[in-house]
Design a protein around this motif. Structure first.
Motif, PDB file in Angstrom:
ATOM      1  N   ASP A   1      -8.421   4.966  17.187  1.00  0.00           N
ATOM      2  CA  ASP A   1      -9.496   5.597  16.423  1.00  0.00           C
ATOM      3  C   ASP A   1      -9.019   6.784  15.596  1.00  0.00           C
ATOM      4  O   ASP A   1      -9.830   7.451  14.959  1.00  0.00           O
ATOM      5  CB  ASP A   1     -10.596   6.064  17.392  1.00  0.00           C
ATOM      6  N   ASP A   2      -7.742   7.061  15.612  1.00  0.00           N
ATOM      7  CA  ASP A   2      -7.204   8.183  14.845  1.00  0.00           C
ATOM      8  C   ASP A   2      -7.221   7.814  13.364  1.00  0.00           C
ATOM      9  O   ASP A   2      -6.683   6.768  12.970  1.00  0.00           O
ATOM     10  CB  ASP A   2      -5.767   8.470  15.299  1.00  0.00           C
ATOM     11  N   PRO A   3      -7.837   8.639  12.524  1.00  0.00           N
ATOM     12  CA  PRO A   3      -7.882   8.335  11.088  1.00  0.00           C
ATOM     13  C   PRO A   3      -6.495   8.109  10.473  1.00  0.00           C
ATOM     14  O   PRO A   3      -6.356   7.315   9.538  1.00  0.00           O
ATOM     15  CB  PRO A   3      -8.562   9.570  10.492  1.00  0.00           C
ATOM     16  N   PHE A   4      -5.488   8.808  10.983  1.00  0.00           N
ATOM     17  CA  PHE A   4      -4.143   8.620  10.433  1.00  0.00           C
ATOM     18  C   PHE A   4      -3.687   7.184  10.663  1.00  0.00           C
ATOM     19  O   PHE A   4      -3.110   6.546   9.773  1.00  0.00           O
ATOM     20  CB  PHE A   4      -3.151   9.597  11.081  1.00  0.00           C
ATOM     21  N   VAL A   5      -3.945   6.659  11.854  1.00  0.00           N
ATOM     22  CA  VAL A   5      -3.584   5.278  12.171  1.00  0.00           C
ATOM     23  C   VAL A   5      -4.420   4.308  11.334  1.00  0.00           C
ATOM     24  O   VAL A   5      -3.911   3.328  10.780  1.00  0.00           O
ATOM     25  CB  VAL A   5      -3.764   5.000  13.674  1.00  0.00           C
ATOM     26  N   THR A   6      -5.712   4.597  11.229  1.00  0.00           N
ATOM     27  CA  THR A   6      -6.614   3.735  10.457  1.00  0.00           C
ATOM     28  C   THR A   6      -6.176   3.610   9.005  1.00  0.00           C
ATOM     29  O   THR A   6      -6.216   2.521   8.422  1.00  0.00           O
ATOM     30  CB  THR A   6      -8.050   4.292  10.504  1.00  0.00           C
ATOM     31  N   HIS A   7      -5.752   4.714   8.426  1.00  0.00           N
ATOM     32  CA  HIS A   7      -5.416   4.746   6.993  1.00  0.00           C
ATOM     33  C   HIS A   7      -3.908   4.689   6.738  1.00  0.00           C
ATOM     34  O   HIS A   7      -3.480   4.947   5.608  1.00  0.00           O
ATOM     35  CB  HIS A   7      -5.991   6.016   6.360  1.00  0.00           C
ATOM     36  N   ARG A   8      -3.127   4.325   7.730  1.00  0.00           N
ATOM     37  CA  ARG A   8      -1.671   4.410   7.575  1.00  0.00           C
ATOM     38  C   ARG A   8      -1.155   3.551   6.417  1.00  0.00           C
ATOM     39  O   ARG A   8      -0.284   3.970   5.662  1.00  0.00           O
ATOM     40  CB  ARG A   8      -0.954   4.012   8.866  1.00  0.00           C
ATOM     41  N   SER A   9      -1.673   2.331   6.273  1.00  0.00           N
ATOM     42  CA  SER A   9      -1.206   1.457   5.188  1.00  0.00           C
ATOM     43  C   SER A   9      -1.491   2.078   3.826  1.00  0.00           C
ATOM     44  O   SER A   9      -0.665   2.028   2.908  1.00  0.00           O
ATOM     45  CB  SER A   9      -1.860   0.080   5.295  1.00  0.00           C
ATOM     46  N   LEU A  10      -2.674   2.662   3.689  1.00  0.00           N
ATOM     47  CA  LEU A  10      -3.019   3.359   2.447  1.00  0.00           C
ATOM     48  C   LEU A  10      -2.077   4.529   2.202  1.00  0.00           C
ATOM     49  O   LEU A  10      -1.552   4.700   1.086  1.00  0.00           O
ATOM     50  CB  LEU A  10      -4.456   3.869   2.525  1.00  0.00           C
ATOM     51  N   LEU A  11      -1.840   5.330   3.224  1.00  0.00           N
ATOM     52  CA  LEU A  11      -0.995   6.512   3.075  1.00  0.00           C
ATOM     53  C   LEU A  11       0.437   6.124   2.736  1.00  0.00           C
ATOM     54  O   LEU A  11       1.086   6.765   1.902  1.00  0.00           O
ATOM     55  CB  LEU A  11      -1.040   7.346   4.357  1.00  0.00           C
ATOM     56  N   PHE A  12       0.927   5.059   3.378  1.00  0.00           N
ATOM     57  CA  PHE A  12       2.273   4.583   3.046  1.00  0.00           C
ATOM     58  C   PHE A  12       2.338   4.130   1.590  1.00  0.00           C
ATOM     59  O   PHE A  12       3.301   4.426   0.873  1.00  0.00           O
ATOM     60  CB  PHE A  12       2.681   3.427   3.964  1.00  0.00           C
TER      61      PHE A  12
END
Length: 293
Positions: A8-19
């Protein structure tokens, strides 16, 4: 069974976007991963209950870290041996379903983005690819919204003058790539000449690590002669069709060493060939990278 809090961590949720944001700004998966690690450490120190929009906040953090990395990389790229090309990524065919995303991560587009300054590149990527509001881009880049609008306009004009003029269908790209790989694999010079545009340009990146042309090779005759000579030396290429950066492409074994080959196609012929041979840039060819907007 206990719930995994990381899920549920937003960083994990959005990791593909951030990468994807970091990769499009840097043209290097290795540097993008470093940026994500630095961004994760900063995210871990934040009181998450005070962050109203985690996605926007994380994009802002990643953008700032990528800008810092871009500025430190500029000198090393100036001293790079031979031509510098972006690091290719193995992708699934699904990436091509998002046409805008596939175009933005193509080797051709990333090569164009290399001609922008760090701030221009960040603004272009965030606005044109991820469609962020000017206010969010201003916060991410440390510029005013008015300045961001001006930078975005200049960057758009710069990219428009240099990006590939024609967008071809997936089926046409696959067909041309197939003919090109067949010509290399079988050593058919006549087939190779048929698939090359008269003014084709081949750019190779060996990074001083492996044998590669240090300057672009211009013209179908010169490109075909070089490829035919290399084919004779190794008694044929081992070629495999793959998806790289959202488009049909090829993986070629040259004397036991892999290369990633991306093509620009126009009117059924190849206008530009990008050959990445630097082994340090070929570490992402075994498993598809997850990209997202």
């Amino acid at each position: 069974m206990t719930d995994d809090p990381a899920r549920d961590d937003p960083f994990v949720t959005h990791r593909s976007l951030l990468f994807t944001v970091a990769y499009e700004m840097l043209g290097s998966a290795a540097d993008a991963e470093d940026v994500l690690q630095e961004s994760w450490l900063r995210w871990a120190d934040v009181d998450h209950t005070q962050v109203r929009d985690p996605r926007a906040y994380l994009v802002r953090v990643v953008t700032r870290q990528a800008l810092n990395r871009l500025r430190t990389l500029s000198r090393s790229r100036e001293e790079y041996v031979g031509e510098w090309l972006p690091e290719p990524l193995l992708t699934s065919p699904d990436v091509a379903e998002d046409v805008e995303l596939a175009e933005s991560v193509s080797i051709a587009m990333l090569t164009v983005l290399e001609t922008l300054g760090p701030t221009e590149r960040a603004v272009f990527v965030l606005r044109e690819v991820f469609e962020l509001p000017y206010g969010e881009i201003a916060a991410a880049t440390g510029k005013s919204a008015a300045t961001v609008r001006q930078v975005a306009r200049r960057a758009r004009e710069h990219v428009a003058a240099r990006r590939p003029r024609v967008r071809v269908s997936r089926s046409e790209q696959q067909a041309v790539v197939g003919r090109f790989l067949l010509a290399l694999r079988t050593g058919q010079l006549d087939l190779l000449m048929e698939v090359l545009a008269p003014d084709v340009v081949m750019i190779a990146d060996g990074g001083g690590q492996v044998l590669a042309a240090l300057v672009p090779i211009n013209g179908a005759d010169s490109v075909a002669e070089l490829l035919a000579r290399a084919n004779q030396v190794v008694s044929g290429f081992d070629t495999t069709p793959v998806w790289l950066n959202g488009a049909p492409a090829g993986r070629i074994e040259f004397d036991g060493e892999p290369s990633a080959v991306s093509l620009e196609v126009e009117d059924g012929r190849i206008t530009r060939i990008y050959v990445v041979r630097n082994p340090q840039k070929l570490t992402r060819l075994d498993a598809p990278s997850q990209l997202a907007r």
